[in-house]
Design an enzyme around this catalytic site. Structure first.
Site, PDB file in Angstrom:
ATOM      1  N   ASN A 157      -2.502 -10.436   0.951  1.00 35.07           N
ATOM      2  CA  ASN A 157      -2.827 -11.765   1.517  1.00 35.07           C
ATOM      3  C   ASN A 157      -1.664 -12.380   2.301  1.00 35.07           C
ATOM      4  OD1 ASN A 157      -1.416 -12.269  -0.845  1.00 35.07           O
ATOM      5  ND2 ASN A 157      -2.685 -13.999  -1.458  1.00 35.07           N
ATOM      6  N   LYS A 180       6.166  -0.880  -2.468  1.00 35.87           N
ATOM      7  CA  LYS A 180       4.833  -0.324  -2.203  1.00 35.87           C
ATOM      8  C   LYS A 180       3.956  -1.485  -1.749  1.00 35.87           C
ATOM      9  CE  LYS A 180       1.123   0.274  -3.752  1.00 35.87           C
ATOM     10  NZ  LYS A 180      -0.062  -0.353  -3.156  1.00 35.87           N
ATOM     11  N   GLY A 234       0.279  -9.941  -7.388  1.00 32.19           N
ATOM     12  CA  GLY A 234      -1.088  -9.424  -7.274  1.00 32.19           C
ATOM     13  C   GLY A 234      -1.956 -10.006  -8.378  1.00 32.19           C
ATOM     14  N   SER A 235      -2.977  -9.275  -8.740  1.00 27.83           N
ATOM     15  CA  SER A 235      -3.943  -9.811  -9.705  1.00 27.83           C
ATOM     16  C   SER A 235      -3.372  -9.793 -11.129  1.00 27.83           C
ATOM     17  CB  SER A 235      -5.218  -8.974  -9.666  1.00 27.83           C
ATOM     18  OG  SER A 235      -4.919  -7.647 -10.050  1.00 27.83           O
ATOM     19  N   GLU A 256       3.997 -12.369 -10.345  1.00 25.64           N
ATOM     20  CA  GLU A 256       3.383 -13.537  -9.714  1.00 25.64           C
ATOM     21  C   GLU A 256       1.913 -13.181  -9.582  1.00 25.64           C
ATOM     22  OE1 GLU A 256       1.719 -15.767  -7.568  1.00 25.64           O
ATOM     23  OE2 GLU A 256       2.912 -15.213  -5.814  1.00 25.64           O
ATOM     24  N   CYS A 290      -2.983 -17.363  -3.696  1.00 26.16           N
ATOM     25  CA  CYS A 290      -3.001 -17.587  -5.145  1.00 26.16           C
ATOM     26  C   CYS A 290      -2.782 -19.063  -5.484  1.00 26.16           C
ATOM     27  CB  CYS A 290      -1.971 -16.700  -5.830  1.00 26.16           C
ATOM     28  SG  CYS A 290      -0.375 -16.814  -5.045  1.00 26.16           S
ATOM     29  N   GLU A 387     -11.345 -16.887  -9.938  1.00 25.50           N
ATOM     30  CA  GLU A 387     -10.511 -17.219  -8.785  1.00 25.50           C
ATOM     31  C   GLU A 387     -11.335 -16.812  -7.568  1.00 25.50           C
ATOM     32  OE1 GLU A 387      -6.822 -15.011  -8.557  1.00 25.50           O
ATOM     33  OE2 GLU A 387      -5.880 -16.521  -7.299  1.00 25.50           O
ATOM     34  N   GLU A 464      10.383 -17.129  -7.794  1.00 25.99           N
ATOM     35  CA  GLU A 464      10.898 -16.602  -6.532  1.00 25.99           C
ATOM     36  C   GLU A 464      11.389 -17.762  -5.686  1.00 25.99           C
ATOM     37  OE1 GLU A 464       7.473 -14.167  -5.155  1.00 25.99           O
ATOM     38  OE2 GLU A 464       8.695 -12.462  -5.747  1.00 25.99           O
TER      39      GLU A 464
HETATM   40  P1  ADP Z   1      -5.542  -8.053  -5.055  1.00 27.22           P
HETATM   41  O1  ADP Z   1      -6.674  -8.555  -5.859  1.00 27.22           O
HETATM   42  O2  ADP Z   1      -4.707  -9.067  -4.398  1.00 27.22           O
HETATM   43  O3  ADP Z   1      -5.873  -6.873  -4.174  1.00 27.22           O
HETATM   44  P2  ADP Z   1      -4.252  -6.186  -6.790  1.00 27.22           P
HETATM   45  O4  ADP Z   1      -3.561  -6.550  -8.036  1.00 27.22           O
HETATM   46  O5  ADP Z   1      -5.421  -5.288  -6.866  1.00 27.22           O
HETATM   47  O6  ADP Z   1      -4.563  -7.575  -6.143  1.00 27.22           O
HETATM   48  O7  ADP Z   1      -3.241  -5.551  -5.750  1.00 27.22           O
HETATM   49  C1  ADP Z   1      -1.921  -5.984  -5.567  1.00 27.22           C
HETATM   50  C2  ADP Z   1      -1.043  -4.777  -5.377  1.00 27.22           C
HETATM   51  O8  ADP Z   1      -1.121  -3.972  -6.541  1.00 27.22           O
HETATM   52  C3  ADP Z   1      -1.437  -3.871  -4.208  1.00 27.22           C
HETATM   53  O9  ADP Z   1      -0.265  -3.342  -3.613  1.00 27.22           O
HETATM   54  C4  ADP Z   1      -2.219  -2.781  -4.895  1.00 27.22           C
HETATM   55  O10 ADP Z   1      -2.183  -1.555  -4.197  1.00 27.22           O
HETATM   56  C5  ADP Z   1      -1.447  -2.650  -6.194  1.00 27.22           C
HETATM   57  N1  ADP Z   1      -2.228  -2.049  -7.297  1.00 27.22           N
HETATM   58  C6  ADP Z   1      -3.545  -2.148  -7.551  1.00 27.22           C
HETATM   59  N2  ADP Z   1      -3.872  -1.445  -8.651  1.00 27.22           N
HETATM   60  C7  ADP Z   1      -2.729  -0.887  -9.126  1.00 27.22           C
HETATM   61  C8  ADP Z   1      -2.398  -0.036 -10.236  1.00 27.22           C
HETATM   62  N3  ADP Z   1      -3.318   0.379 -11.088  1.00 27.22           N
HETATM   63  N4  ADP Z   1      -1.096   0.323 -10.393  1.00 27.22           N
HETATM   64  C9  ADP Z   1      -0.153  -0.087  -9.524  1.00 27.22           C
HETATM   65  N5  ADP Z   1      -0.405  -0.879  -8.460  1.00 27.22           N
HETATM   66  C10 ADP Z   1      -1.667  -1.278  -8.254  1.00 27.22           C
END
Ligand code: ADP
Length: 486
Positions: A157, A180, A234-235, A256, A290, A387, A464
């Site tokens: 995002n 990554k 991320g999530s 976060e 977020c 969300e 952060e």
């Molecule tokens: P969003 O809902 O914002 O896509 P995610 O948590 O799925 O949130 O993704 C945020 C980041 O985490 C991305 O870089 C995604 O590739 C990575 N990601 C998603 N699943 C995994 C996992 N099982 N292990 C490590 N990284 C992950």
């Protein structure tokens, strides 16, 4: 559409320029969410490439961490200046891969760069302590040292700012990094890395792993003994998983995670200010942040007046491609995102919610959703807990201050909360009662490089930005120097 020159530079640096086949290395396509057009391909890295990246960060660590803070600061500063000099190019690239309107993309590039400037300055202020001694033959000191190799995993995002917000403090502290980025938006990360190299960052200090294999790459990054710290945005679901995975090697973690921000409008609020704030907070990035307001609690006596003011402003929104000049709301990131938002709205309407405005996919088709206002909600609806991550306002009336606070806190999340009031005593009561890491009072845009960004409860760990942000990347070492004689 003009093609940003940095796109070709990035694809060339990733070994994936044009349509020429880079050999038998796996790669994946990056697409424009507004049109479905392919922007190019980048390498799809797996386990062995992540190991290679960690090795290279480990080799670079002594080189980078032994530079003086002033030397590191100078390189970060040059990086900041290079980003500024290419801001329009970077913003165009960001809009193409992520979809947000160009002006927002430009704002994100500058916002992200502000963290690099800030931490270039903070690098020089990582200070230890000399403690009062407990005996005449000893001296006691506290040293601050970079934690080591850092892994960063970031979302789509804010494909640029979520990265600079992590890289800047990590590199300022003397850490080296493997990052990554999200699979939907790897190009902005590669562009930042390229400019960092040009600014003089030594080889191996910053390594970008592009991959669609999130679980595989994440597993290496969280289990590798040479990585000392994980910073993730991320999530909440994935954050919990990564935290569990990090437990085995006891890595320091910063997380976060998701938010479920309440936006409370009290009966004594300036309703014009509240409506203007709601617009910024809800429709920026089409609601995909977020800290987006997710639940609007409005005092029953002003609900209609507030809704009218909001609706009036919403009619001026222009849904479209981010590079079209008048666009204010871009597409959602991908088909799964639009299915999710549509599912939440449909479920609510089926259970009795009313759409005051919008209510479904936009006539443009594709990943576009109509700016929507829902009312008459209740707890049986999924949207009341989820969300939303889309341009949907949910209006919920309340009568008593205590009820608003109770509903606002009734969630496992605790990232950002907003409230509008002119009552001085209420300001302190509500601020202190809200279980959130960040509170906007008569203000809905609160993030900045000089302020601590982060959440409570299941919204995360760590902060952060600000003077506190650097602490996430340093270890404290206590030195007791004895044998000094009486
Ligand atoms: P969003 O809902 O914002 O896509 P995610 O948590 O799925 O949130 O993704 C945020 C980041 O985490 C991305 O870089 C995604 O590739 C990575 N990601 C998603 N699943 C995994 C996992 N099982 N292990 C490590 N990284 C992950």
């Amino acid at each position: 559409m003009t093609r940003p020159s940095i796109l070709d530079e990035v694809l060339t640096s990733a070994g994936c320029s044009g349509e020429t086949d880079p050999g038998d290395r796996p790669r994946f396509a990056v697409t424009n969410p507004a049109t479905g057009d392919r922007l190019g391909h980048v390498p799809d890295m797996g386990r062995s490439e992540v190991h290679k990246a960690v090795r290279s960060a480990k080799v670079a660590f002594p080189v980078w961490s032994r530079k003086t803070a002033k030397e590191r600061a100078a390189i970060l500063r040059r990086w900041y200046e290079l980003i500024h000099s290419r801001v329009d190019d970077l913003a165009q690239l960001l809009t193409l891969e992520q979809g947000k309107p160009f002006n927002e993309a430009r704002g994100e590039i500058l916002y992200g760069a502000s963290y690099i400037e800030w931490f270039a300055e903070e690098a020089k202020r990582i200070e230890g302590d000399i403690l009062p001694t407990t005996g005449p033959d000893r001296r006691m000191l506290v040293l601050k040292q970079p934690i080591g190799v850092v892994a960063a995993i970031t979302p789509w995002n804010f494909p640029s700012a979520m990265i600079s917000r992590k890289l800047a403090p990590a590199l300022a502290a003397g850490c080296t990094v493997v990052i990554k980025p999200a699979e939907d938006t790897p190009l902005s990360a590669l562009a930042l890395a390229q400019l960092a190299k040009r600014a003089g960052l030594p080889d191996g200090a910053l390594n970008v792993v592009t991959s669609v294999r999130a679980a595989e790459t994440g597993e290496v990054l969280t289990s590798h003994p040479d990585i000392r710290k994980l910073s993730f945005t991320g999530s909440t679901r994935v954050g919990k998983l990564l935290m569990r995975q990090c437990a085995e090697t006891v890595k320091k973690v910063s997380l976060e995670l998701g938010g479920n921000a309440p936006f409370i409008v009290f009966e004594d609020a300036d309703l014009d200010a509240a409506a203007a704030g709601a617009m910024l907070c809800k429709f920026r990035n089409a609601g995909q942040t977020c800290v987006s307001a997710n639940r609007f609690y409005v005092h029953a006596s002003v609900l209609d007046a507030f809704a009218d003011k909001l609706a009036e402003r919403m009619t001026a929104l222009k849904v479209g491609q981010g590079l079209d000049e008048d666009t204010t709301v871009g597409p959602l990131i991908n088909p799964a995102a639009i299915d999710k938002v549509e599912g939440l709205v449909d479920d609510a309407v089926a259970k009795g919610a009313r759409a005051r405005l919008g209510g479904g996919r936009h006539a443009r088709g594709g990943n576009f959703f109509e700016p929507t206002v829902l009312e008459n909600l209740d707890d049986t609806m999924e949207i009341a807990r989820a969300e939303i991550f889309g341009p949907v306002v949910t209006l919920i009336p309340f009568e008593e201050e205590a009820d608003a606070i109770q509903m606002a806190n009734d969630t496992p999340y605790g990232l950002a909360a907003y409230f509008y009031t002119q009552n001085m005593a209420r300001i302190w009561r509500v601020t202190e009662a809200l279980e959130y890491g960040m509170v906007g009072l008569n203000e809905s845009v609160l993030s900045g490089e000089n302020a601590p960004f982060g959440g409570m409860k299941e919204s995360g760990i760590g902060r952060e930005g600000s003077k506190y942000g650097i602490e996430e990347y340093v270890e404290m070492k206590y030195l007791c120097h004895g044998g000094l004689g009486a």
